[in-house]
Enzyme design. Structure first.
Site, PDB file in Angstrom:
ATOM      1  N   LYS A  70       0.769  -1.292   0.140  1.00 14.23           N
ATOM      2  CA  LYS A  70      -0.183  -0.126  -0.061  1.00 14.23           C
ATOM      3  C   LYS A  70       0.695   1.321   0.042  1.00 14.23           C
ATOM      4  CE  LYS A  70      -3.875  -2.124   2.500  1.00 14.23           C
ATOM      5  NZ  LYS A  70      -4.650  -2.373   3.541  1.00 14.23           N
ATOM      6  N   GLN A 114      -4.961  -2.121   9.813  1.00 17.14           N
ATOM      7  CA  GLN A 114      -4.623  -3.368   9.259  1.00 17.14           C
ATOM      8  C   GLN A 114      -5.172  -4.347  10.297  1.00 17.14           C
ATOM      9  OE1 GLN A 114      -3.651  -3.898   6.074  1.00 17.14           O
ATOM     10  NE2 GLN A 114      -4.059  -5.942   6.135  1.00 17.14           N
ATOM     11  N   ASP A 137     -11.633   2.001   4.120  1.00 18.43           N
ATOM     12  CA  ASP A 137     -11.745   0.625   3.918  1.00 18.43           C
ATOM     13  C   ASP A 137     -13.415   0.183   3.872  1.00 18.43           C
ATOM     14  OD1 ASP A 137      -9.608  -1.151   3.775  1.00 18.43           O
ATOM     15  OD2 ASP A 137      -9.169  -1.106   5.864  1.00 18.43           O
TER      16      ASP A 137
END
Length: 308
Positions: A70, A114, A137
């Site tokens: 990312k 995460q 997200d």
């Protein structure tokens, strides 16, 4: 280029048994080029570039790798990125305090936490703590609700990536029977909603199946579009797939392999080598859904920046 790949694919589809790969790698590269052009435009007009932050708790190997990708993606398209590393011993409250800081930081357009998180931290509390306007997200209730209602929102990156893959390959979904195998909150459930919405791609008749579904093999054989996110390696075999079906494999599991430099190989939820002979389109475990998930996160971050 992706356009050339698409044209070659379409010209070879006269025979429905002629399997074609849904190339998420090429498609995601095209998306990143489009995003980079948008960032160049922002710079040219004197604007601020998008800024994505990632919170990594502990040192899980797969998470480390994914976050590193990312960060690399952000650099490629011209985003600013910040990686926040926290020890796995951090308390739940300390993590929530860090999220509050990120919510209040005007320099950050969007951020992710995460997963998986250490067992002593409640992932639901973490999701609920994230400001919906920065939830790139797409996990928080407000964004999930907006998706369900067809309102502007941040859609979870993996389902959104799959929809973009279907859109760019011009896969016909209207009136098709789509079976989604897996009911997770981040893939299976939103995927079923997106495929049934009055949109393109969409307008499919959707069945969501899972570990408790009876006659699962028989059900899968009725699918024109089979989206597999069950987390069981090579679970879908050729006898479970309809001739000419479109198969999307979301699964990716590391299995030991001493012949590989890394000591492992990635295996999907679909028995690719045998299933591919029956498909019109299929994704491969590497270069399929994964790159599209990462590209979708960049799209959401750009959108978060533009909204602000």
């Amino acid at each position: 280029t992706f356009e050339t790949s698409l044209q070659n694919t379409k010209s070879q589809l006269l025979d429905p048994r002629n399997m074609q790969l849904l190339d998420g790698k090429s498609c995601s590269q095209q998306i990143r080029r489009e995003i980079a052009q948008a960032v160049d435009g922002l710079k040219a007009s004197g604007g601020r570039v998008p800024h994505l932050a990632a919170v990594l708790v502990g040192n899980d190997g797969a998470s480390e790798n994914y976050v590193a990708l990312k960060v690399r993606d952000c650099a490629e398209v011209g985003f600013e990125s910040t990686l926040i590393r926290l020890p796995d011993s951090i308390s739940e409250q300390e993590l929530l305090d860090k999220i509050a800081e990120l919510n209040a930081d005007d320099a950050i357009d969007g951020f992710i936490v995460q997963v998986p998180l250490p067992q002593h931290i409640d992932e639901k509390k973490v999701i609920l703590a994230i400001d919906p306007s920065k939830d790139v997200d797409g996990f928080c209730p407000e964004n999930v609700g907006n998706m369900t209602l067809g309102l502007p929102t941040f859609i979870s990156a993996t389902p959104n990536g799959i929809m973009e893959l279907l859109r760019r390959y011009q896969i016909e979904t209207e009136g098709k029977h789509c079976v989604v195998l897996g009911r997770s909150n981040n893939v299976g459930t939103p995927m079923s909603i997106l495929m049934s919405r009055n949109a393109n791609p969409g307008n499919a008749t959707v069945t969501i199946a899972h570990s408790r579904t009876k006659n699962l093999a028989e059900l899968c054989r009725t699918a024109d579009i089979l989206i597999v996110a069950i987390g069981k390696t090579e679970f879908i075999t050729a006898d479970m797939v309809k001739e000419g079906a479109v198969v999307i494999d979301v699964g990716q599991t590391r299995v030991p392999d001493s012949s590989k430099k890394a000591g492992y190989r990635n295996v999907g939820d679909v028995d690719f080598d045998n299933v591919k002979e029956k498909c019109s389109y299929i994704t491969y475990v590497t270069g399929g859904v994964g790159p599209m998930t990462r590209a979708s996160l960049l799209q959401n971050t750009l959108e978060a920046h533009n909204r602000r």
